[in-house]
Design a protein around this motif. Structure first.
Motif, PDB file in Angstrom:
ATOM      1  N   SER A  51       0.821  -1.210   0.000  1.00  0.00           N
ATOM      2  CA  SER A  51       0.000   0.000   0.000  1.00  0.00           C
ATOM      3  C   SER A  51       0.860   1.268   0.000  1.00  0.00           C
ATOM      4  N   ALA A  52       2.138   1.102   0.321  1.00  0.00           N
ATOM      5  CA  ALA A  52       3.049   2.251   0.403  1.00  0.00           C
ATOM      6  C   ALA A  52       4.031   2.287  -0.754  1.00  0.00           C
ATOM      7  N   VAL A  53       3.745   1.552  -1.836  1.00  0.00           N
ATOM      8  CA  VAL A  53       4.708   1.394  -2.921  1.00  0.00           C
ATOM      9  C   VAL A  53       5.077   2.714  -3.604  1.00  0.00           C
ATOM     10  N   ASP A  54       4.192   3.704  -3.516  1.00  0.00           N
ATOM     11  CA  ASP A  54       4.467   4.993  -4.166  1.00  0.00           C
ATOM     12  C   ASP A  54       4.913   6.078  -3.182  1.00  0.00           C
ATOM     13  N   LEU A  55       5.461   5.662  -2.053  1.00  0.00           N
ATOM     14  CA  LEU A  55       5.972   6.646  -1.087  1.00  0.00           C
ATOM     15  C   LEU A  55       6.960   7.599  -1.752  1.00  0.00           C
ATOM     16  N   PRO A  56       6.846   8.888  -1.484  1.00  0.00           N
ATOM     17  CA  PRO A  56       7.868   9.828  -1.980  1.00  0.00           C
ATOM     18  C   PRO A  56       9.241   9.484  -1.400  1.00  0.00           C
ATOM     19  N   GLY A  57      10.276   9.944  -2.066  1.00  0.00           N
ATOM     20  CA  GLY A  57      11.635   9.603  -1.663  1.00  0.00           C
ATOM     21  C   GLY A  57      11.983   9.944  -0.231  1.00  0.00           C
ATOM     22  N   THR A  58      11.574  11.112   0.221  1.00  0.00           N
ATOM     23  CA  THR A  58      11.909  11.520   1.589  1.00  0.00           C
ATOM     24  C   THR A  58      11.209  10.641   2.616  1.00  0.00           C
ATOM     25  N   GLU A  59       9.998  10.183   2.280  1.00  0.00           N
ATOM     26  CA  GLU A  59       9.259   9.325   3.198  1.00  0.00           C
ATOM     27  C   GLU A  59       9.857   7.917   3.227  1.00  0.00           C
ATOM     28  N   LEU A  60      10.297   7.445   2.066  1.00  0.00           N
ATOM     29  CA  LEU A  60      10.971   6.147   2.034  1.00  0.00           C
ATOM     30  C   LEU A  60      12.280   6.222   2.815  1.00  0.00           C
ATOM     31  N   ASP A  61      12.988   7.334   2.686  1.00  0.00           N
ATOM     32  CA  ASP A  61      14.210   7.537   3.466  1.00  0.00           C
ATOM     33  C   ASP A  61      13.932   7.422   4.959  1.00  0.00           C
ATOM     34  N   ALA A  62      12.808   7.970   5.381  1.00  0.00           N
ATOM     35  CA  ALA A  62      12.451   7.928   6.803  1.00  0.00           C
ATOM     36  C   ALA A  62      12.249   6.493   7.274  1.00  0.00           C
ATOM     37  N   LEU A  63      11.713   5.644   6.416  1.00  0.00           N
ATOM     38  CA  LEU A  63      11.567   4.229   6.783  1.00  0.00           C
ATOM     39  C   LEU A  63      12.924   3.558   6.896  1.00  0.00           C
ATOM     40  N   PHE A  64      13.798   3.824   5.942  1.00  0.00           N
ATOM     41  CA  PHE A  64      15.140   3.232   5.995  1.00  0.00           C
ATOM     42  C   PHE A  64      15.885   3.642   7.262  1.00  0.00           C
ATOM     43  N   GLU A  65      15.620   4.841   7.740  1.00  0.00           N
ATOM     44  CA  GLU A  65      16.355   5.378   8.893  1.00  0.00           C
ATOM     45  C   GLU A  65      15.675   5.093  10.220  1.00  0.00           C
ATOM     46  N   HIS A  66      14.530   4.426  10.178  1.00  0.00           N
ATOM     47  CA  HIS A  66      13.777   4.150  11.411  1.00  0.00           C
ATOM     48  C   HIS A  66      14.470   3.067  12.226  1.00  0.00           C
ATOM     49  N   PRO A  67      14.456   3.174  13.549  1.00  0.00           N
ATOM     50  CA  PRO A  67      15.119   2.156  14.359  1.00  0.00           C
ATOM     51  C   PRO A  67      14.387   0.814  14.420  1.00  0.00           C
ATOM     52  N   ALA A  68      13.098   0.782  14.079  1.00  0.00           N
ATOM     53  CA  ALA A  68      12.334  -0.460  14.193  1.00  0.00           C
ATOM     54  C   ALA A  68      12.545  -1.375  12.998  1.00  0.00           C
ATOM     55  N   TYR A  69      12.697  -2.634  13.287  1.00  0.00           N
ATOM     56  CA  TYR A  69      12.903  -3.664  12.269  1.00  0.00           C
ATOM     57  C   TYR A  69      11.820  -3.630  11.197  1.00  0.00           C
ATOM     58  N   GLU A  70      10.562  -3.589  11.599  1.00  0.00           N
ATOM     59  CA  GLU A  70       9.476  -3.657  10.620  1.00  0.00           C
ATOM     60  C   GLU A  70       9.436  -2.462   9.676  1.00  0.00           C
ATOM     61  N   MET A  71       9.808  -1.292  10.160  1.00  0.00           N
ATOM     62  CA  MET A  71       9.799  -0.110   9.301  1.00  0.00           C
ATOM     63  C   MET A  71      10.844  -0.268   8.185  1.00  0.00           C
ATOM     64  N   ARG A  72      12.023  -0.728   8.571  1.00  0.00           N
ATOM     65  CA  ARG A  72      13.077  -0.886   7.568  1.00  0.00           C
ATOM     66  C   ARG A  72      12.773  -2.046   6.615  1.00  0.00           C
ATOM     67  N   LEU A  73      12.236  -3.142   7.147  1.00  0.00           N
ATOM     68  CA  LEU A  73      11.831  -4.228   6.261  1.00  0.00           C
ATOM     69  C   LEU A  73      10.763  -3.746   5.276  1.00  0.00           C
ATOM     70  N   SER A  74       9.852  -2.918   5.741  1.00  0.00           N
ATOM     71  CA  SER A  74       8.825  -2.360   4.853  1.00  0.00           C
ATOM     72  C   SER A  74       9.458  -1.574   3.712  1.00  0.00           C
ATOM     73  N   ALA A  75      10.512  -0.822   4.014  1.00  0.00           N
ATOM     74  CA  ALA A  75      11.187  -0.041   2.978  1.00  0.00           C
ATOM     75  C   ALA A  75      11.773  -0.949   1.903  1.00  0.00           C
ATOM     76  N   PHE A  76      12.378  -2.057   2.309  1.00  0.00           N
ATOM     77  CA  PHE A  76      12.941  -2.977   1.317  1.00  0.00           C
ATOM     78  C   PHE A  76      11.838  -3.718   0.565  1.00  0.00           C
ATOM     79  N   CYS A  77      10.708  -3.944   1.217  1.00  0.00           N
ATOM     80  CA  CYS A  77       9.565  -4.521   0.513  1.00  0.00           C
ATOM     81  C   CYS A  77       9.030  -3.557  -0.536  1.00  0.00           C
ATOM     82  N   VAL A  78       9.024  -2.269  -0.217  1.00  0.00           N
ATOM     83  CA  VAL A  78       8.598  -1.264  -1.195  1.00  0.00           C
ATOM     84  C   VAL A  78       9.484  -1.346  -2.433  1.00  0.00           C
ATOM     85  N   LEU A  79      10.793  -1.461  -2.248  1.00  0.00           N
ATOM     86  CA  LEU A  79      11.693  -1.594  -3.393  1.00  0.00           C
ATOM     87  C   LEU A  79      11.342  -2.832  -4.214  1.00  0.00           C
ATOM     88  N   ASP A  80      11.081  -3.935  -3.524  1.00  0.00           N
ATOM     89  CA  ASP A  80      10.747  -5.174  -4.223  1.00  0.00           C
ATOM     90  C   ASP A  80       9.450  -5.028  -5.015  1.00  0.00           C
TER      91      ASP A  80
END
Length: 202
Positions: A51-80
């Motif tokens: 549902s977040a596949v079209d996140l803007p770049g800055t918002e995707l960056d925020a997921l990559f930089e989040h300390p929680a495992y699920e947030m960062r995994l979500s970011a890599f799922c978005v890439l996939d």
């Protein structure tokens, strides 16, 4: 159809809304002791990331930089999920660059396994990205980068030629006897799939 998510905060809220202590305990077994865990079932997390596949770049960056495992995994799922679209070679190269630039956000093997084949392996296969990056990853000190080196070529088995499969086997040979179990297991996974492909074509 799920409502599209357009901010990292919305993704975080969606993940927290489905948090489950039982899932948290399961996840805790495979992450670092100091890693923040929400506790989300993988299938549910994938749906949220889709549902977040079209996140803007800055918002995707925020997921990559989040300390929680699920947030960062979500970011890599978005890439996939983005890599599953009908993309140009340049767009695939851009996704691969994000993966490589954000590799430090990878803290578990499943982040690699979710994204590396399509996000990195696919653009290498079509020569949108220089395949030498696999050799660089295979020589990295970080075992998760070494896992990326042998997991990305799984796409070669799926869509490449026999010569492409051999390229992956060369990486596997380079990683023979690796000291880290997550790298050794990935090498065995690649070799297993390569054997199965070769057997199916005999």
């Amino acid at each position: 159809m799920p409502t599209p998510l357009s901010t990292a905060a919305q993704v975080a809220e969606a993940l927290h809304d489905v948090a489950d202590p039982i899932e948290e305990a399961k996840i805790r077994n495979r992450v670092a002791d100091d890693e923040l865990v929400v506790g989300v079932r993988m299938g549910t997390l994938f749906d949220i990331a889709k549902s977040a596949v079209d996140l803007p770049g800055t918002e995707l960056d925020a997921l990559f930089e989040h300390p929680a495992y699920e947030m960062r995994l979500s970011a890599f799922c978005v890439l996939d999920f983005r890599a599953r679209r009908n993309l140009t070679s340049d767009e695939r190269a851009a996704l691969a660059r994000i993966y490589l630039d954000r590799h430090d956000a990878i803290s578990t093997w499943d982040m690699v396994d979710r994204a590396a084949p399509r996000v990195l392996g696919w653009p290498i296969l079509i020569e949108a990205v220089d395949g030498a990056v696999l050799d660089e990853l295979a020589c990295a000190e970080d075992p998760l980068r070494r896992r990326s080196a042998i997991t990305a070529p799984l796409w070669f088995i799926k869509k490449g030629t026999s010569a492409d499969v051999e390229r992956g086997l060369a990486i596997a040979s380079a990683l023979d006897g690796d000291e880290h179990p997550r790298v050794r297991s990935a090498v065995e996974i690649y070799r297993k799939h390569a054997r199965q492909r070769n057997a199916s074509r005999d």
